[in-house]
Design a protein around this motif. Structure first.
Motif, mmCIF file in Angstrom:
data_model
loop_
_atom_site.group_PDB
_atom_site.id
_atom_site.type_symbol
_atom_site.label_atom_id
_atom_site.label_comp_id
_atom_site.label_asym_id
_atom_site.label_seq_id
_atom_site.Cartn_x
_atom_site.Cartn_y
_atom_site.Cartn_z
ATOM 1 N N ASN A 133 0.822 -1.218 0.000
ATOM 2 C CA ASN A 133 0.000 0.000 0.000
ATOM 3 C C ASN A 133 0.853 1.265 0.000
ATOM 4 O O ASN A 133 0.396 2.333 0.409
ATOM 5 C CB ASN A 133 -0.922 -0.002 1.227
ATOM 6 C CG ASN A 133 -1.957 -1.097 1.166
ATOM 7 O OD1 ASN A 133 -2.997 -0.944 0.552
ATOM 8 N ND2 ASN A 133 -1.665 -2.219 1.808
ATOM 9 N N ARG B 262 -0.407 4.669 -1.274
ATOM 10 C CA ARG B 262 -1.662 5.175 -0.745
ATOM 11 C C ARG B 262 -1.410 6.097 0.455
ATOM 12 O O ARG B 262 -0.263 6.320 0.855
ATOM 13 C CB ARG B 262 -2.560 3.998 -0.361
ATOM 14 C CG ARG B 262 -2.717 3.010 -1.518
ATOM 15 C CD ARG B 262 -3.586 1.848 -1.172
ATOM 16 N NE ARG B 262 -5.005 2.201 -1.196
ATOM 17 C CZ ARG B 262 -5.978 1.327 -1.006
ATOM 18 N NH1 ARG B 262 -5.697 0.052 -0.797
ATOM 19 N NH2 ARG B 262 -7.243 1.711 -1.038
ATOM 20 N N ASP B 263 -2.486 6.626 1.039
ATOM 21 C CA ASP B 263 -2.363 7.550 2.165
ATOM 22 C C ASP B 263 -1.759 6.863 3.380
ATOM 23 O O ASP B 263 -1.861 5.642 3.546
ATOM 24 C CB ASP B 263 -3.742 8.120 2.543
ATOM 25 C CG ASP B 263 -4.304 9.015 1.444
ATOM 26 O OD1 ASP B 263 -3.503 9.523 0.637
ATOM 27 O OD2 ASP B 263 -5.538 9.185 1.410
ATOM 28 N N ARG B 264 -1.174 7.700 4.240
ATOM 29 C CA ARG B 264 -0.532 7.180 5.452
ATOM 30 C C ARG B 264 -1.523 6.399 6.317
ATOM 31 O O ARG B 264 -1.176 5.344 6.872
ATOM 32 C CB ARG B 264 0.048 8.350 6.255
ATOM 33 C CG ARG B 264 0.795 7.932 7.510
ATOM 34 C CD ARG B 264 1.376 9.156 8.206
ATOM 35 N NE ARG B 264 2.244 8.785 9.299
ATOM 36 C CZ ARG B 264 1.822 8.584 10.547
ATOM 37 N NH1 ARG B 264 0.547 8.703 10.848
ATOM 38 N NH2 ARG B 264 2.680 8.241 11.503
ATOM 39 N N GLU C 134 6.734 7.683 4.154
ATOM 40 C CA GLU C 134 6.366 9.098 4.283
ATOM 41 C C GLU C 134 7.447 9.999 3.708
ATOM 42 O O GLU C 134 7.159 11.058 3.120
ATOM 43 C CB GLU C 134 6.142 9.454 5.750
ATOM 44 C CG GLU C 134 4.833 8.941 6.305
ATOM 45 C CD GLU C 134 4.627 9.403 7.739
ATOM 46 O OE1 GLU C 134 5.625 9.506 8.477
ATOM 47 O OE2 GLU C 134 3.477 9.627 8.125
#
Length: 203
Positions: free
Chosen positions: A80, A83-85, A198
């Motif tokens: 993933n 995708r977003d954190r 990140e």
């Protein structure tokens, strides 16, 4: 030994079965929860090498999933990575819950054995004392040998229950501690991975 077991009466059967199951669980979990099997050091080094060189592929992720418990968690994060954190963390946490469930397998049973074994011993004590009082009511107290069987049953089952319960409890506590240690190590590696994603180190 057989004579002692025989003197303990029918309650000795579940106590002996409990001891066999407890020993089997402990040995199996001891093998399964080895650090090199759950959190292999070479795996971490290999993953960070892939990360540094931006070589993460679906093939690498699939290999991670089949490698170890830590590999399953890292694979969930890497799958993933775009995708977003929040989604990455959720995927890692979900994989972590499944992994912890696998690590904990059978350990609760060991704890149950540790709790039940003294009760089985107590049951044997009660049945032995009942046998003793039945003998007293029919034959009187004039023949000590007639009373010996019930008293022996009471003492043997109590000792047998404690003999199973004490090691089972120690094994349960030890395995719980080992699982906790392994989970902490996997959490640290998972946090490192989230930070790397990140920072844009994983593509």
């Amino acid at each position: 030994m057989f004579e002692i077991v025989k003197a303990g009466g029918i309650v000795m059967v579940p106590i002996i079965l409990a001891s066999i199951v407890a020993a089997a669980i402990f040995l199996e979990r001891l093998w399964t929860l080895q650090g090199r099997r759950v959190v292999p050091a070479e795996l971490t080094d290999k993953v960070w090498k892939w990360v540094e060189q931006n070589q993460i592929t679906d093939k690498h992720i699939q290999a991670l999933q089949q490698n170890s418990a830590l590999g399953k968690i890292l694979a969930a994060g890497l799958a993933n990575r775009h995708r977003d954190r929040a989604i990455i963390k959720e995927a890692i946490e979900d994989a972590g819950r499944h992994v912890v469930h696998e690590l904990d397998r059978f350990i609760s049973t060991l704890g149950t054995i540790a709790s039940v074994s003294p009760l089985l011993g107590l049951l044997g004590t009660v049945t032995g004392m009942i046998k003793t009082f039945n003998t007293l009511s029919t034959a009187g107290a004039g023949n000590p040998m007639a009373l010996a069987g019930g008293i022996a049953e009471a003492l043997i089952t109590t000792a047998a229950g404690l003999t199973v319960a004490i090691p089972a409890l120690l094994a349960y506590k030890y395995l719980r501690g080992r699982v906790t240690t392994l989970v902490v190590k996997m959490e640290k590696e998972a946090i490192k991975l989230v930070h790397a994603i990140e920072a844009g180190a994983v593509v």
